[in-house]
Motif scaffolding. Sequence first.
Motif, short mmCIF file in Angstrom:
data_model
loop_
_atom_site.label_atom_id
_atom_site.label_comp_id
_atom_site.label_asym_id
_atom_site.label_seq_id
_atom_site.Cartn_x
_atom_site.Cartn_y
_atom_site.Cartn_z
N ASP A 117 0.81 -1.21 0.00
CA ASP A 117 0.00 0.00 0.00
C ASP A 117 0.84 1.26 0.00
OD1 ASP A 117 -2.41 -1.54 2.22
OD2 ASP A 117 -2.22 -1.59 0.02
N ARG A 118 2.18 1.11 0.20
CA ARG A 118 3.04 2.31 0.34
C ARG A 118 3.83 2.62 -0.92
NH1 ARG A 118 5.50 1.74 6.51
NH2 ARG A 118 3.48 1.39 7.54
N ARG A 119 3.43 2.07 -2.04
CA ARG A 119 4.12 2.46 -3.27
C ARG A 119 3.82 3.92 -3.59
NH1 ARG A 119 0.30 -1.61 -6.51
NH2 ARG A 119 -1.67 -0.47 -6.35
N PHE A 120 4.65 4.52 -4.35
CA PHE A 120 4.56 5.96 -4.60
C PHE A 120 3.29 6.29 -5.38
CE2 PHE A 120 5.34 9.64 -7.31
CZ PHE A 120 5.62 10.58 -6.33
N ASP A 121 2.54 7.24 -4.87
CA ASP A 121 1.33 7.71 -5.52
C ASP A 121 1.36 9.23 -5.49
OD1 ASP A 121 -1.23 8.45 -6.29
OD2 ASP A 121 -2.09 6.58 -5.52
N LEU A 122 1.39 9.85 -6.65
CA LEU A 122 1.55 11.31 -6.74
C LEU A 122 0.38 12.02 -6.07
CD1 LEU A 122 3.06 13.76 -7.78
CD2 LEU A 122 1.84 13.51 -9.96
N ARG A 123 -0.84 11.55 -6.28
CA ARG A 123 -1.99 12.23 -5.71
C ARG A 123 -2.00 12.10 -4.18
NH1 ARG A 123 -7.56 10.92 -8.49
NH2 ARG A 123 -6.34 11.81 -10.19
N PHE B 286 -1.00 14.38 1.17
CA PHE B 286 -0.28 14.28 2.43
C PHE B 286 0.39 15.60 2.80
CE2 PHE B 286 3.87 13.57 4.45
CZ PHE B 286 3.44 13.09 5.69
N PHE B 287 1.07 16.19 1.81
CA PHE B 287 1.75 17.45 2.09
C PHE B 287 0.75 18.57 2.33
CE2 PHE B 287 5.46 15.35 0.10
CZ PHE B 287 6.40 15.63 1.08
N LEU B 288 -0.42 18.51 1.70
CA LEU B 288 -1.43 19.52 1.96
C LEU B 288 -1.93 19.42 3.39
CD1 LEU B 288 -3.32 21.75 0.95
CD2 LEU B 288 -4.88 19.96 0.15
N ALA C 218 -4.43 10.23 3.43
CA ALA C 218 -4.27 10.80 2.09
C ALA C 218 -4.55 9.77 1.02
CB ALA C 218 -2.84 11.35 1.94
N ARG C 219 -4.09 8.52 1.24
CA ARG C 219 -4.35 7.48 0.25
C ARG C 219 -5.84 7.18 0.15
NH1 ARG C 219 0.59 5.38 2.24
NH2 ARG C 219 -0.48 4.10 3.77
N ARG C 220 -6.51 7.17 1.29
CA ARG C 220 -7.95 6.94 1.27
C ARG C 220 -8.67 8.07 0.52
NH1 ARG C 220 -8.94 5.08 7.58
NH2 ARG C 220 -7.90 3.02 7.41
N ALA C 221 -8.23 9.29 0.74
CA ALA C 221 -8.84 10.41 0.02
C ALA C 221 -8.61 10.29 -1.48
CB ALA C 221 -8.26 11.73 0.54
N GLY D 69 -5.63 4.25 -10.90
CA GLY D 69 -4.70 4.79 -9.91
C GLY D 69 -3.70 5.76 -10.48
N GLY D 70 -4.08 6.49 -11.58
CA GLY D 70 -3.16 7.48 -12.15
C GLY D 70 -2.22 6.90 -13.16
N ARG D 71 -2.30 5.58 -13.46
CA ARG D 71 -1.41 4.96 -14.44
C ARG D 71 -2.23 4.33 -15.52
NH1 ARG D 71 0.11 3.13 -9.66
NH2 ARG D 71 -0.68 1.04 -10.13
N ALA D 72 -1.71 4.29 -16.73
CA ALA D 72 -2.43 3.68 -17.83
C ALA D 72 -2.54 2.19 -17.61
CB ALA D 72 -1.70 3.95 -19.15
N ALA D 73 -3.76 1.64 -17.79
CA ALA D 73 -3.96 0.21 -17.57
C ALA D 73 -3.32 -0.58 -18.69
CB ALA D 73 -5.46 -0.08 -17.50
N GLU D 74 -2.71 -1.69 -18.36
CA GLU D 74 -2.08 -2.55 -19.34
C GLU D 74 -3.15 -3.25 -20.16
OE1 GLU D 74 1.01 -2.88 -20.05
OE2 GLU D 74 1.67 -1.47 -18.52
N PRO D 75 -2.97 -3.45 -21.48
CA PRO D 75 -3.96 -4.14 -22.28
C PRO D 75 -4.04 -5.60 -21.88
CG PRO D 75 -1.99 -3.72 -23.56
CD PRO D 75 -1.82 -3.01 -22.26
#
Length: 288
Positions: A14-20, A25-27, A81-84, A114-120
Amino acid sequence: MTIPIRPGRRGRDDRRFDLRATALFFLLLAVALCLLGFVVRTAAAAVEHRPSWVGALVMLAVAVALLSRSRWRRWSAARCARRAARALDEAAKEAADSLGGGAVGADGPAAFEGGRAAEPSAGAVRPAAPEVAATVPVAARQDEEITEHLVVPGPPADYAGLDPDGFEQAVAELCVRDDCRSVEVVGGAGDLGADVIAHTADGLRVVIQCKLYGEAHKVGSQDMQRFGGTCFTIHEADVAALVTTSDFTAPALEYASECGIVCVNGQDLEAWRHGTGPSPWQLARAEP
């Protein structure tokens, strides 16, 4: 080759990098710092004016913290933040479904998770890459450099029926017919005496001036001198020729002989046109 999975670390996924999530979190951290600063300033002012009240509030806060210690351990700003972020993603998906954009065809844009393009999927067919048009090498086209609109249909029936531009075109067509390369019709304003420039099969640069004159109008020495002043020095001719439908005056022929200019009169032009006489560069080789 498989990657070994360490036991007891499943929660780390669950702790992989997520930009959003990181931005939220910083907000939240900035808001918390602002609130903390406000609280510190208020507490400092209260200590200065009412120290007994502040002591009682501090004791109460410590008691509450000790009683709810287990709950504090479960709280995490990053988790919030992740839940938001997840809530925002779900809201965006619901909005897209309601607008009819939930199902996108194979040719549409890729779905995002999750902000990343889904693999076909494994069975999806990828569109074929467009074919690249074949290009012709420049070297293969060097021998085909012919002036625009330069056609080789054969000599005209009568040069007298042409205008000056048509006559220049006809002379250029004769050069093409006789295996010249890079033939150019350059006559016009500012041509400095050159109407046709061509290169023979053996590499000679031929510069031709064309004079469409009537039988009574001969090429004089002044015309010849103007051409002689530019054909070699400016146009760098190996063979300079003046081609006319009429004839040359004696002074013009004398000047041409001194400068090495080939003179092609009406009779010579007809012989060249019908293939019974030499071309201007062949005349240049024949002259002593």
